[in-house]
Scaffold this motif. Structure first.
Motif, mmCIF file in Angstrom:
data_model
loop_
_atom_site.group_PDB
_atom_site.id
_atom_site.type_symbol
_atom_site.label_atom_id
_atom_site.label_comp_id
_atom_site.label_asym_id
_atom_site.label_seq_id
_atom_site.Cartn_x
_atom_site.Cartn_y
_atom_site.Cartn_z
ATOM 1 N N SER A 1 5.201 2.914 10.311
ATOM 2 C CA SER A 1 5.521 1.638 9.602
ATOM 3 C C SER A 1 4.307 0.770 9.392
ATOM 4 N N ARG A 2 3.662 0.394 10.671
ATOM 5 C CA ARG A 2 2.450 -0.389 10.525
ATOM 6 C C ARG A 2 1.492 0.157 9.746
ATOM 7 N N PHE A 3 1.070 1.314 9.731
ATOM 8 C CA PHE A 3 0.398 2.286 8.944
ATOM 9 C C PHE A 3 0.422 2.030 7.443
ATOM 10 N N ILE A 4 1.870 2.322 7.100
ATOM 11 C CA ILE A 4 2.252 2.103 5.624
ATOM 12 C C ILE A 4 1.866 0.550 5.155
ATOM 13 N N TYR A 5 2.249 -0.529 6.037
ATOM 14 C CA TYR A 5 1.850 -1.806 5.745
ATOM 15 C C TYR A 5 0.533 -2.006 5.427
ATOM 16 N N ASP A 6 -0.177 -1.512 6.241
ATOM 17 C CA ASP A 6 -1.848 -1.962 6.332
ATOM 18 C C ASP A 6 -2.038 -1.413 5.129
ATOM 19 N N HIS A 7 -2.041 -0.239 4.606
ATOM 20 C CA HIS A 7 -2.453 0.207 3.421
ATOM 21 C C HIS A 7 -1.781 -0.091 2.039
ATOM 22 N N LEU A 8 -0.504 -0.312 2.114
ATOM 23 C CA LEU A 8 0.105 -0.672 1.012
ATOM 24 C C LEU A 8 0.392 -2.217 0.536
ATOM 25 N N ALA A 9 0.414 -2.896 1.830
ATOM 26 C CA ALA A 9 0.677 -4.343 1.548
ATOM 27 C C ALA A 9 -0.229 -5.105 0.495
ATOM 28 N N PRO A 10 -1.642 -4.852 1.197
ATOM 29 C CA PRO A 10 -2.669 -5.574 0.323
ATOM 30 C C PRO A 10 -2.705 -5.056 -1.221
ATOM 31 N N LEU A 11 -2.300 -3.951 -1.650
ATOM 32 C CA LEU A 11 -2.108 -3.470 -2.869
ATOM 33 C C LEU A 11 -0.783 -3.745 -3.611
ATOM 34 N N SER B 1 -1.383 -8.182 -8.397
ATOM 35 C CA SER B 1 -0.661 -7.667 -9.549
ATOM 36 C C SER B 1 -0.908 -6.321 -9.908
ATOM 37 N N LEU B 2 -0.031 -5.401 -9.945
ATOM 38 C CA LEU B 2 -0.102 -3.810 -10.277
ATOM 39 C C LEU B 2 -0.486 -3.779 -11.836
ATOM 40 N N HIS B 3 -0.446 -4.934 -12.465
ATOM 41 C CA HIS B 3 -0.828 -4.479 -14.050
ATOM 42 C C HIS B 3 -2.157 -4.979 -14.482
ATOM 43 N N LYS B 4 -3.090 -5.073 -13.344
ATOM 44 C CA LYS B 4 -4.382 -5.529 -13.444
ATOM 45 C C LYS B 4 -5.251 -4.443 -13.023
ATOM 46 N N LEU B 5 -6.405 -4.110 -13.845
ATOM 47 C CA LEU B 5 -7.029 -2.980 -13.572
ATOM 48 C C LEU B 5 -7.790 -3.151 -12.282
ATOM 49 N N SER B 6 -8.261 -4.411 -11.864
ATOM 50 C CA SER B 6 -8.961 -4.786 -10.844
ATOM 51 C C SER B 6 -8.255 -4.576 -9.542
ATOM 52 N N THR B 7 -7.030 -4.457 -9.761
ATOM 53 C CA THR B 7 -6.178 -4.023 -8.572
ATOM 54 C C THR B 7 -6.448 -2.732 -7.953
ATOM 55 N N TRP B 8 -6.517 -1.836 -9.068
ATOM 56 C CA TRP B 8 -6.837 -0.375 -8.931
ATOM 57 C C TRP B 8 -8.068 0.046 -8.580
ATOM 58 N N THR B 9 -9.444 -0.816 -8.561
ATOM 59 C CA THR B 9 -10.463 -0.504 -8.641
ATOM 60 C C THR B 9 -11.122 -1.120 -7.334
ATOM 61 N N ASN B 10 -10.259 -2.076 -6.553
ATOM 62 C CA ASN B 10 -10.938 -2.737 -5.443
ATOM 63 C C ASN B 10 -10.905 -1.782 -4.250
ATOM 64 N N PRO B 11 -11.591 -2.111 -3.073
ATOM 65 C CA PRO B 11 -11.652 -1.395 -1.927
ATOM 66 C C PRO B 11 -10.522 -1.057 -1.325
ATOM 67 N N ASP B 12 -9.690 -1.686 -1.114
ATOM 68 C CA ASP B 12 -8.256 -1.603 -0.597
ATOM 69 C C ASP B 12 -7.513 -0.497 -1.366
ATOM 70 N N ALA B 13 -7.412 -0.537 -2.472
ATOM 71 C CA ALA B 13 -6.838 0.471 -3.175
ATOM 72 C C ALA B 13 -7.508 1.851 -3.127
ATOM 73 N N LEU B 14 -8.897 1.611 -3.111
ATOM 74 C CA LEU B 14 -9.659 3.077 -2.861
ATOM 75 C C LEU B 14 -9.338 3.757 -1.688
#
Length: 487
Positions: A129-139, A144-157
């Motif tokens: 559960s912690r692993f999922i949170y650490d990887h998904l919470a920042p994203l 916003s899931l509706h901005k390109l910058s969200t999907w191209t930042n280091p956390d997303a990658l």
């Protein structure tokens, strides 16, 4: 002259948005159809009993504290809370019961002793559960899931490389059956799907992020009750110069040349530099945005479950009960099939009882308890709710009597009832759904409305019906995401 922001609705997200915008220098006016702030996060007082009317679980208190820090205020001067030593008490019909201790090792030992589940399985599940949170919470929670910058930042990658471990490709139930040997533990961890009104047999296992909040971070209780979250933030907003207008139902958001220019209340037009909608997204498009382009795909998405709540004043105390208590159904799969497919409550419902008088004794007369007694039910699709309520009350009482070996009905001194019809009436939540659109498919996160309008400039959205979702922490984060989008 300062820039003017108008907020429609004073739910917890609307109040948070008003604070954030005021701190940024906006002149903020909030218009609320009810006579009180808070939306679902309100209270009921009756015959010497006080009940928190809506959300009853408090996690991620730092989202509240952040608002006071932004305003340069000391949180304890407005709002105080304490960490719970036990997150919840769980009961089953066969007499099994466990305490979900806040200390993970203590909880793991309890589960092994009472249910025979190897304690290392608890540790592994909470680390997952912690692993999922650490990887998904920042994203998913903070951007916003509706901005390109969200999907191209280091956390997303970084998260892209972990998709197989984040539960996207299996259901919550499938994941929990792999994690636990005892079906009771599967049921306990499947329960977290209800935290956003979903079905654990359909929703993706990414929702196993939720136990991390409750166990690894903690469950908390405001010292003056959940309603104090509303009241303290309301006071903070007023201290920042926010003006609230109650009993003021907005009739229309006025748009000119593709830009939100004003709101209309009856014949009065109130100009604005930007407009924030904290009203349920579906009902907003049906009413105050009815003349604008409709996001039909989002509006037609299946809605989350709702709730049937009996607020009971109980003329006795039960020492085996605490703040949060769950009496589990013997057939969880059948219960959710009834809620989401048959559109009727199951005859053997899982019963949740929240008793704030265990933490705040003045919420009930001496020797008594205030029971917020809830079951999950379908959203309103025209069911015969008077019949449903009568049958459900009978089934709830029978279940409580079986597990507690008591006769609860003669102890009920006072009663108030909240059902999907009254939830929609009081909060404008479409069909009385508690969390907007349901999360019963792997694309659900992408099927929530953005925190801004892609068609109308200077129109923004916050609250449980838009990204990132329902519940107090996510509503507060929706206000944060929305405000950060405003240049």
């Amino acid at each position: 002259m300062s820039t003017k922001a108008l907020i429609i609705g004073s739910g917890i997200a609307g109040i948070a948005a008003s604070i954030r915008l005021a701190v940024k220098g906006y002149k903020v006016e909030v218009y609320e159809a009810n006579a009180y702030p808070g939306g679902k996060l309100s209270e009921i007082q009756k015959d010497g009993y006080r009940f928190d009317a809506g959300p009853s679980l408090f996690t991620l208190p730092q989202q509240v504290e952040e608002l006071f820090a932004l305003a340069g205020k000391n949180t304890p001067d407005y709002f105080q809370y304490t960490k719970l030593p036990v997150a919840c008490h769980y009961f089953w019909e066969d007499g099994s019961k466990i305490k979900a201790f806040a200390a993970v090792e203590q909880f793991a030992n309890e589960v092994e002793r009472e249910l025979g589940e190897p304690k290392e399985n608890i540790h592994l599940a909470l680390e997952n559960s912690r692993f999922i949170y650490d990887h998904l919470a920042p994203l998913f929670m903070h951007k916003s899931l509706h901005k390109l910058s969200t999907w191209t930042n280091p956390d997303a990658l970084k998260s892209y490389l972990k998709m197989g471990k984040l539960g996207i490709f299996q259901t919550m139930d499938e994941a929990n059956k792999r994690q636990f040997e005892n079906p009771k533990l599967v049921q306990l961890f499947n329960r977290y799907a209800t935290y956003n009104g979903s079905n654990p047999y359909e929703t993706p296992a990414t929702l196993n992020i939720i136990p991390h909040l409750e166990f690894n971070i903690g469950a908390f209780f405001p010292k003056k009750g959940m309603h104090d979250i509303t009241l303290s933030l309301y006071e903070l907003a007023k201290d920042q110069g926010v003006n609230f207008h109650f009993d003021q139902k907005v009739d229309e958001i006025l748009v000119e040349n593709g830009q939100a220019m004003a709101i209309r209340i009856k014949e009065e037009v109130i100009p604005a530099d930007l407009v924030v909608n904290n009203m349920d997204m579906v009902n907003a498009y049906k009413t105050i945005l009815s003349k604008q382009k409709q996001p039909k795909k989002l509006l037609n998405q299946p809605k989350s479950s709702s709730a049937l709540i009996f607020y009971w004043g109980i003329e006795r105390t039960f020492p085996e009960l605490d703040l949060h208590n769950i009496f589990f159904s013997d057939n969880y799969l059948e219960e959710f099939d009834h809620i989401f497919h048959k559109k009727e409550p199951y005859k053997d419902p899982t019963v949740y009882i929240n008793i704030t008088s265990t933490q705040k004794p003045d919420d009930a007369p001496e020797g008594c308890m205030n029971w917020f007694t809830m079951i999950n039910v379908p959203n309103n699709q025209g069911q015969d709710w008077d019949r449903v309520i009568a049958e459900a009350k009978k089934n709830i009482i029978h279940k409580i009597n079986r597990i507690l070996k008591t006769d609860i009905e003669p102890l009920i001194a006072t009663e108030e009832i909240l059902d999907p019809r009254s939830i929609e009436l009081k909060t404008s939540s479409a069909q009385g759904a508690l969390y907007g659109n349901s999360s019963n498919n792997k694309f659900a996160a992408f099927l929530r409305h953005a925190n801004f309008s892609s068609d109308i400039k200077n129109l923004y959205f916050c609250g449980g019906s838009v990204h990132p979702g329902g519940g107090i922490p996510l509503c507060l984060l929706s206000a944060k995401i929305m405000t950060e989008l405003i240049s």
